[in-house]
Design an enzyme around this catalytic site. Sequence first.
Site, mmCIF file in Angstrom:
data_model
loop_
_atom_site.group_PDB
_atom_site.id
_atom_site.type_symbol
_atom_site.label_atom_id
_atom_site.label_comp_id
_atom_site.label_asym_id
_atom_site.label_seq_id
_atom_site.Cartn_x
_atom_site.Cartn_y
_atom_site.Cartn_z
ATOM 1 N N PHE A 204 100.279 80.951 -0.291
ATOM 2 C CA PHE A 204 99.612 80.802 1.002
ATOM 3 C C PHE A 204 98.530 81.867 1.111
ATOM 4 O O PHE A 204 98.804 83.051 0.950
ATOM 5 C CB PHE A 204 100.578 80.934 2.178
ATOM 6 C CG PHE A 204 99.903 80.725 3.505
ATOM 7 C CD1 PHE A 204 99.618 79.438 3.952
ATOM 8 C CD2 PHE A 204 99.491 81.799 4.277
ATOM 9 C CE1 PHE A 204 98.943 79.234 5.150
ATOM 10 C CE2 PHE A 204 98.813 81.606 5.476
ATOM 11 C CZ PHE A 204 98.551 80.319 5.918
ATOM 12 N N LYS B 195 98.423 91.702 7.818
ATOM 13 C CA LYS B 195 99.503 91.605 8.805
ATOM 14 C C LYS B 195 99.952 92.926 9.440
ATOM 15 O O LYS B 195 99.819 93.110 10.635
ATOM 16 C CB LYS B 195 100.691 90.859 8.204
ATOM 17 C CG LYS B 195 100.396 89.351 8.083
ATOM 18 C CD LYS B 195 101.606 88.549 7.718
ATOM 19 C CE LYS B 195 101.398 87.062 7.958
ATOM 20 N NZ LYS B 195 100.672 86.347 6.906
ATOM 21 N N ASP C 288 96.703 89.194 -3.091
ATOM 22 C CA ASP C 288 96.776 88.953 -1.653
ATOM 23 C C ASP C 288 98.038 89.636 -1.147
ATOM 24 O O ASP C 288 99.135 89.102 -1.252
ATOM 25 C CB ASP C 288 96.808 87.444 -1.392
ATOM 26 C CG ASP C 288 96.988 87.105 0.090
ATOM 27 O OD1 ASP C 288 97.297 88.024 0.879
ATOM 28 O OD2 ASP C 288 96.839 85.924 0.446
HETATM 29 C C1 LIG Z 1 99.605 85.418 6.756
HETATM 30 C C2 LIG Z 1 98.971 85.364 5.424
HETATM 31 C C3 LIG Z 1 97.612 85.039 5.260
HETATM 32 C C4 LIG Z 1 96.756 84.588 6.399
HETATM 33 O O1 LIG Z 1 96.565 85.555 7.363
HETATM 34 P P1 LIG Z 1 95.884 85.148 8.782
HETATM 35 O O2 LIG Z 1 95.765 86.446 9.485
HETATM 36 O O3 LIG Z 1 96.831 84.187 9.438
HETATM 37 O O4 LIG Z 1 94.589 84.521 8.466
HETATM 38 C C5 LIG Z 1 97.064 85.105 3.997
HETATM 39 N N1 LIG Z 1 97.802 85.460 2.935
HETATM 40 C C6 LIG Z 1 99.113 85.771 3.043
HETATM 41 C C7 LIG Z 1 99.872 86.166 1.831
HETATM 42 C C8 LIG Z 1 99.746 85.711 4.281
HETATM 43 O O5 LIG Z 1 101.051 85.979 4.389
#
Ligand SMILES: *Cc1c(COP(=O)(O)O)cnc(C)c1O
Length: 403
Positions: free
Chosen positions: A139, A253, A224
């Site tokens: 994701f 986050k 990421d």
């Molecule tokens: C939550 C998340 C995102 C997206 O972040 P947003 O602030 O919702 O755009 C991207 N990569 C990972 C691994 C995530 O957990």
Amino acid sequence: MSTLDELIAAERAVHMQVYGRQPVAFVRGQGCVLWDTAGQEYLDFLGGIAVMSVGHSHPRVVEAVREQVGLLTHVSNLFYTEPQVRLAERLHDLLGWGKVFFANSGAEANECALKLARRWARGTDDGARPGVVAALGSFHGRTFSTLAATGQPGKHDRFTPLPSWFTHVPLNDADALREAVGPGTSAVLLEVVQGEGGVRVASEEFLKTARAACDEFGAALVFDEVQTGLGRTGTWFGFQHAGVEPDIVTLAKALGAGLPIGACVAREEVAAAFGPGDHATTFGGGPVVCSAALAVLDVIESEGLVERSAALGALLVERLREATASNPHVREVRGLGLLVAVELDGPWAAAAVSAALGRRLVVNNVTPTAVRLAPPLVVSEEQIERAVEILAGVLADPEVRDG
Ligand SMILES: *Cc1c(COP(=O)(O)O)cnc(C)c1O
């Protein structure tokens, strides 16, 4: 104040119907505890999806935000502001390298990483190198390119055509990864633990293969760490478990304790591929969110939350395993630090989450078959014992399982 039913009805009328929300409205939080509109108390083992690492309403964060918002809120990136520069310094020091671009979310941090990798891998050669290799089950966000990067075909179907430069390989299939990377690849984009994919840990071999393939073809290795970064997995950065260093790391986050901030940090030589005007944001890196993030990093450091995440994460996994050992409907308890999932024997995670909420424990069904726990890193042993007792009780209840 509205009743919960009024709020739900009003939301349905005026907010786009994209969220599957629980029938609860929260009004206040403190540490690992939340209170709803009826004054009922909940144990928060989700932390706003791995965001509230320092706990709700941490006094140092509250104070930093209060002070900054009364002083200066926004002037745009046409000017210097001290909190932004200091925060970039802090992230640089934590990584031991890098230059930072501040965005407003995880998806935007990843957008920055993909644009930067494209510029960098292209170098002086005008032949475009658009390819990005990512993992199935990943994701990376909901914008068009981060959605295309997300290795979940079910999320793509309603939005085709998507950018076509993404290739997905099965998580931990090192051979497939090696095959997919080539001279047309600008980046390999990976989570070190797939969060939204159900808490799936990338193997050391997989990450090392990604590093070697990127080195061979001059592509950027992008981790990421939007969910795994800043102590969540028991190390400052998730990649430290495998000892594989990326060229670019993205964060979001936990960084702002709920205020919107994302960061893309790239090695100096990679960051140099961006020139003036290549990338920008109106709000990103504003003084209020950066002051909040500086306070967050102070708290993580001064309260030893990285070590705490490692120790209490191990305790949480161990206690969950013990408490569900005799439950044939629990397949597995897995995790790294305080990012944990309980895998069930069927698609009843949503039912389990609702039942847990009814018993005042907040968790979420990250996949149809998995319940995720990502409590604030300030969680106590006693709160872990209580959460385990509630969740194990819910998972052992045949009425929950059979709906
Ligand atoms: C939550 C998340 C995102 C997206 O972040 P947003 O602030 O919702 O755009 C991207 N990569 C990972 C691994 C995530 O957990």
